[in-house]
Design a protein around this motif. Sequence first.
Motif, mmCIF file in Angstrom:
data_model
loop_
_atom_site.group_PDB
_atom_site.id
_atom_site.type_symbol
_atom_site.label_atom_id
_atom_site.label_comp_id
_atom_site.label_asym_id
_atom_site.label_seq_id
_atom_site.Cartn_x
_atom_site.Cartn_y
_atom_site.Cartn_z
ATOM 1 N N GLN A 2 0.849 -1.186 0.000
ATOM 2 C CA GLN A 2 0.000 0.000 0.000
ATOM 3 C C GLN A 2 0.890 1.245 0.000
ATOM 4 O O GLN A 2 1.954 1.243 0.614
ATOM 5 C CB GLN A 2 -0.872 0.039 1.255
ATOM 6 C CG GLN A 2 -1.906 -1.055 1.326
ATOM 7 C CD GLN A 2 -3.116 -0.722 0.503
ATOM 8 O OE1 GLN A 2 -3.765 0.278 0.741
ATOM 9 N NE2 GLN A 2 -3.425 -1.563 -0.465
ATOM 10 N N LEU A 4 0.894 5.451 0.749
ATOM 11 C CA LEU A 4 0.229 6.578 1.384
ATOM 12 C C LEU A 4 1.011 7.831 0.999
ATOM 13 O O LEU A 4 2.242 7.857 1.121
ATOM 14 C CB LEU A 4 0.243 6.396 2.901
ATOM 15 C CG LEU A 4 -0.574 7.367 3.728
ATOM 16 C CD1 LEU A 4 -2.061 7.118 3.507
ATOM 17 C CD2 LEU A 4 -0.227 7.215 5.201
ATOM 18 N N GLU A 58 -2.468 -3.384 4.128
ATOM 19 C CA GLU A 58 -3.534 -2.440 4.468
ATOM 20 C C GLU A 58 -3.621 -2.242 5.973
ATOM 21 O O GLU A 58 -3.848 -1.127 6.448
ATOM 22 C CB GLU A 58 -4.879 -2.943 3.933
ATOM 23 C CG GLU A 58 -5.007 -2.850 2.433
ATOM 24 C CD GLU A 58 -6.392 -3.235 1.954
ATOM 25 O OE1 GLU A 58 -7.383 -2.773 2.579
ATOM 26 O OE2 GLU A 58 -6.481 -3.977 0.972
ATOM 27 N N VAL A 61 -1.143 0.287 7.198
ATOM 28 C CA VAL A 61 -1.584 1.657 6.917
ATOM 29 C C VAL A 61 -2.646 2.064 7.935
ATOM 30 O O VAL A 61 -2.574 3.153 8.523
ATOM 31 C CB VAL A 61 -2.139 1.822 5.485
ATOM 32 C CG1 VAL A 61 -2.631 3.245 5.266
ATOM 33 C CG2 VAL A 61 -1.109 1.452 4.454
ATOM 34 N N LEU A 65 -2.349 5.199 10.518
ATOM 35 C CA LEU A 65 -3.290 6.318 10.491
ATOM 36 C C LEU A 65 -3.987 6.526 11.839
ATOM 37 O O LEU A 65 -4.482 7.614 12.109
ATOM 38 C CB LEU A 65 -4.326 6.129 9.380
ATOM 39 C CG LEU A 65 -3.773 6.236 7.953
ATOM 40 C CD1 LEU A 65 -4.843 5.873 6.938
ATOM 41 C CD2 LEU A 65 -3.200 7.628 7.682
ATOM 42 N N VAL A 84 -4.197 13.604 2.580
ATOM 43 C CA VAL A 84 -3.756 12.222 2.742
ATOM 44 C C VAL A 84 -4.448 11.399 1.672
ATOM 45 O O VAL A 84 -5.672 11.401 1.575
ATOM 46 C CB VAL A 84 -4.122 11.680 4.144
ATOM 47 C CG1 VAL A 84 -3.695 10.233 4.293
ATOM 48 C CG2 VAL A 84 -3.505 12.551 5.233
ATOM 49 N N ARG A 85 -3.651 10.717 0.851
ATOM 50 C CA ARG A 85 -4.217 9.850 -0.198
ATOM 51 C C ARG A 85 -3.611 8.474 -0.058
ATOM 52 O O ARG A 85 -2.409 8.325 0.129
ATOM 53 C CB ARG A 85 -3.905 10.405 -1.591
ATOM 54 C CG ARG A 85 -4.530 11.776 -1.757
ATOM 55 C CD ARG A 85 -5.099 12.125 -3.063
ATOM 56 N NE ARG A 85 -5.702 11.073 -3.819
ATOM 57 C CZ ARG A 85 -5.729 11.081 -5.143
ATOM 58 N NH1 ARG A 85 -5.189 12.067 -5.825
ATOM 59 N NH2 ARG A 85 -6.315 10.109 -5.794
ATOM 60 N N ARG A 86 -4.452 7.488 -0.196
ATOM 61 C CA ARG A 86 -4.061 6.094 -0.034
ATOM 62 C C ARG A 86 -4.241 5.380 -1.361
ATOM 63 O O ARG A 86 -5.263 5.568 -2.031
ATOM 64 C CB ARG A 86 -4.964 5.509 1.041
ATOM 65 C CG ARG A 86 -4.666 4.127 1.447
ATOM 66 C CD ARG A 86 -5.610 3.777 2.582
ATOM 67 N NE ARG A 86 -5.341 2.455 3.074
ATOM 68 C CZ ARG A 86 -5.714 2.021 4.253
ATOM 69 N NH1 ARG A 86 -6.394 2.805 5.060
ATOM 70 N NH2 ARG A 86 -5.431 0.803 4.625
#
Length: 96
Positions: A2, A4, A58, A61, A65, A84-86
């Motif tokens: 993932q 971020l 995931e 992440v 977060l 914030v973009r995942r």
Amino acid sequence: MQILIVNFNLDGLSEEEFASSCDELAPAFAAVPGLASKVWLADRAEAIFGGVYTFESEKAVDDFLQSDLFAGVGSTPGIVNISVRRFGVLEGPTRV
């Protein structure tokens, strides 16, 4: 895997002060469970700073977060306009 991406602007915090705090915080980020890498970003022309994080899962992440480290950075005086973009990763072409 993932990804971020976190971006923000500085407001009332000089780039030198910010860089110094990054040097202090780097070991804490290095110890984040499931974080494979972090690239610290600086677009000085647009005054945008941030990071690109590569996580193993995931869950890693999600845990980050919800962490005190992430919350603390987000509440730092002088850091504004946080985005914030995942992203998931296309595993096949990434392996190539």
